[in-house]
Enzyme design. Structure first.
Site, mmCIF file in Angstrom:
data_model
loop_
_atom_site.group_PDB
_atom_site.id
_atom_site.type_symbol
_atom_site.label_atom_id
_atom_site.label_comp_id
_atom_site.label_asym_id
_atom_site.label_seq_id
_atom_site.Cartn_x
_atom_site.Cartn_y
_atom_site.Cartn_z
ATOM 1 N N GLU A 504 0.811 -1.217 0.000
ATOM 2 C CA GLU A 504 0.000 0.000 0.000
ATOM 3 C C GLU A 504 0.847 1.272 0.000
ATOM 4 O O GLU A 504 0.563 2.211 -0.740
ATOM 5 C CB GLU A 504 -0.918 0.006 1.232
ATOM 6 C CG GLU A 504 -2.049 -0.997 1.183
ATOM 7 C CD GLU A 504 -3.173 -0.575 0.255
ATOM 8 O OE1 GLU A 504 -3.202 0.599 -0.164
ATOM 9 O OE2 GLU A 504 -4.024 -1.432 -0.064
ATOM 10 N N SER A 505 1.853 1.332 0.858
ATOM 11 C CA SER A 505 2.543 2.610 1.074
ATOM 12 C C SER A 505 4.053 2.536 1.007
ATOM 13 O O SER A 505 4.720 3.562 1.080
ATOM 14 C CB SER A 505 2.168 3.165 2.452
ATOM 15 O OG SER A 505 2.668 2.312 3.478
#
Length: 655
Positions: A504-505
């Site tokens: 995700e990040s």
């Protein structure tokens, strides 16, 4: 030096920059903000930009103000100034971008002499410039350019607007036939590229042009359009109306493949066999992507129509869903060689061969895959019971390795740009600089990025190595205490949580997506507000999502609720990316092998996401436990639609 660093960049990266101090000359740039200069360029305030840029003389980023000044005024700039910039910064990605934009400006101005001189120096492929070059060559009577232009027209490649000036004279001269035009228009309409299709159709003689309003109706209301055409055209149709009906059927199939199939069956005698078979291939694709039970019947109706790579791939996936291994094998064998070599299709080909009794050929394919560090490589190694050996203690880059990599101007520029918030420019510099680096150099660059607090660059760079792998760089475990506590609190697999954050990040705590998802676990604002009420979190505000401990606690709670709702980690992971409702709809009536569920997710982004998360989880389990886990067990078996888990929470209760 330290004071200048603090003025220019975030304190978190000062240490990395000071370590490279011998390679920097900041001059008077301490009083100048590069962001201000970029803003001036965006507003077209060239006087301010020209006045302030000398302050960056000798600075690692000195090229940027000059680049912004030149690129904003290319149409009025002396070629000598552009050439001077290109000569001074030959190894900068700015030079490639400036040269590309300059070539387009030269072509628009008709300055073909300079265009011809500069074009060979362009490194990247650019369709717009390629068409300008063809335009120039055709104007000079280059017969080979006409052949190349016709080949470009007949290819499935999208073309920019300026290519029309190349195609139009060839169409007038019949180098591009009306049949060529219809075929390209058909492909574009089938791909839903309506705007480009209109441009192609405009090349036809006036008597053959499609009615614009009819095209709009077919696009906006395909079902109603087909109903009217069915009443008004009971016999064979001319080419224009036939293409409109074909387009409407394909458009309808995107949302209602079964209705499109019914319409197509009724229109088939009027369309002709070739056109009908082309349409069946597209209806079959949409039916397969929506997991319609009759998808393979529609593929059979396509008969000998030439299928696109996407249509062939989804034919194979439809075969996986139904357990038709003979069809799976045939579809993979029909793929282009480059597509068939992808780990995805090598794995499923091996599985199909084994199911069909070709054990030796299957084992040979699996053995080749088992040495690859991919989702399907891990599955292949497991099936052959081959151990995957990982070294989590690879010797880090030496001080000399780091000094050499930090001495590269591109690395210096990238880290500075990241530190002052110019992420797009930094990413371009970083990628450009990595070209041609060997594994040791890549690992040194990854470590330099890690020390500069750029975890996404560290991970992505470490991921590029071919033979020497540093898995600690690829699969870092920051925020371990916080994450482990949240995983225990919500009874989650720690490896899965790390895998989701990595995907995700890339462990950037303050990252925000274009749609507003924030922080390590990329929570949307509405979801975060809902979670904050459930836990609860007192005095919650959206800014709290950039705090790792808050984001992890909220993200793990949300994942736990989705997991409780859907009852399976694979479904929950798909839901985390695409939403619980979609993950639920993508199941089959019967239980489905987890790998088949993952491979037949219709959204390519989510399909890739799920496979990467579970491959990540395998590596994280190994790092956290020191043991080889089972990817097959992680994926498990996805329950059928008729077997809801006990205590299911309504999907609409979760954002």
């Amino acid at each position: 030096m330290a004071l200048t660093c603090i003025k220019l960049v975030k304190a978190a990266t000062c240490a990395a920059i000071i370590a490279a101090a011998p390679h920097f000359a900041f001059a008077a740039a301490a009083d100048t903000d590069l962001l201000t200069l970029k803003d001036a360029a965006q507003k077209g305030n060239w006087r301010v930009l020209d006045q302030l840029r000398p302050r960056f003389s000798g600075h690692p980023l000195e090229a940027y103000p000059t680049y912004w000044l030149l690129s904003g005024q290319l149409a009025h700039t002396d070629p000598a100034e552009v050439r001077a910039f290109l000569a001074r910064y030959p190894d900068s990605p700015l030079s490639e971008t400036l040269r590309r934009d300059w070539l387009k400006s030269l072509a628009v101005a008709g300055n073909w002499t300079v265009f011809r001189a500069e074009h060979p120096s362009l490194v990247s492929d650019d369709a717009e410039i390629a068409c300008y070059a063809l335009q120039d060559r055709i104007a000079r009577g280059d017969a080979e350019a006409q052949v190349e232009a016709r080949a470009l027209f007949n290819s499935p490649r999208e073309t920019p607007v300026n290519c029309d000036s190349v195609f139009a004279p060839l169409a007038d001269a019949k180098w591009i036939s009306n049949e060529d035009i219809w075929e390209r228009a058909r492909r574009l309409l089938a791909a839903n590229q309506v705007k480009e299709a209109r441009r192609v159709i405009a090349l036809l003689p006036k008597a053959q042009l499609i009615n614009e309003k009819s095209l709009d109706r077919a696009a906006a209301e395909p079902s109603a359009f087909l109903a009217r055409e069915s009443r008004e055209r009971p016999t064979l149709m001319a080419r224009g109306p036939r293409e409109l009906v074909l387009f409407a059927i394909i458009r309808l199939a995107r949302s209602k493949p079964e209705e499109a199939a019914e319409r197509l069956a009724a229109f088939a005698p009027r369309l002709g066999s070739t056109t009908a078979e082309f349409a069946w291939g597209h209806v079959a694709l949409q039916a397969a992507m929506s997991h319609q039970p009759r998808a393979l019947d529609y593929y059979a109706m396509a008969k000998d129509a030439a299928l696109t790579e996407a249509q062939i791939a989804w034919k194979a996936r439809a075969g996986l869903r139904t357990g038709n291994w003979k069809l799976v094998l045939a579809a993979i064998q029909a793929m282009a060689p480059q597509e068939a070599r992808d780990p995805t299709w090598r794995y499923w080909r091996a599985r199909a061969l084994r199911q069909l009794g070709e054990n030796e050929a299957s084992a040979a394919l699996m053995k080749g895959l088992a040495h690859e560090i991919t989702f399907y490589g891990l599955l292949a190694a497991e099936e052959l019971q081959l151990p995957v050996t990982l070294d989590w203690n690879v010797a880090p880059p030496t001080a000399q390795d780091l000094e050499r990599i930090r001495a590269r101007p591109g690395v210096q520029r990238a880290l500075l740009l990241y530190s002052i918030g110019l992420g797009n420019e930094a990413l371009r510099e970083w990628i450009w600089t990595l070209r041609g680096l060997d594994d040791r150099e890549l690992l040194a660059a990854a470590e330099a990025a890690r020390q500069a607090n750029e975890p996404d660059r560290a991970i992505n760079t470490a991921d590029k190595t071919v033979q020497i792998h540093d898995f600690t760089q690829r699969y870092p475990i920051p925020h371990r205490e916080t994450l482990a506590a949240s995983a225990r609190q919500w009874d989650l697999d720690e490896a899965i949580v790390y895998s989701i954050i990595r995907q995700e990040s890339r462990f950037i705590a303050d990252v925000r997506s274009r749609v507003g998802a924030t922080g390590l676990m990329q929570l949307m604002p509405a979801t975060a507000r809902w979670v904050a009420k459930q836990i609860p979190i007192a005095s919650y505000s959206q800014d709290m999502l950039t705090q790792p401990e808050v984001n992890i606690r909220m993200g793990t709670y949300y994942f736990r609720r989705v997991l409780d709702d859907l009852g399976h980690p694979l479904l929950a992971t798909a839901a985390y990316n695409a939403g619980p409702g979609r993950a639920r709809r993508w199941r089959d009536e019967r239980p489905l092998e987890g790998a088949i569920y993952a491979e037949t997710i219709p959204f390519s982004e989510t399909r890739d996401y799920v496979k990467k998360v579970f491959a990540n989880a395998w590596f994280y389990r190994h790092r956290l436990t020191g043991k080889n886990g089972s990817l097959h067990q992680l994926l498990g078996t996805v329950p059928g639609r008729t077997s809801e888990p006990a205590g299911t929470v309504a999907t609409n209760a979760i954002p």
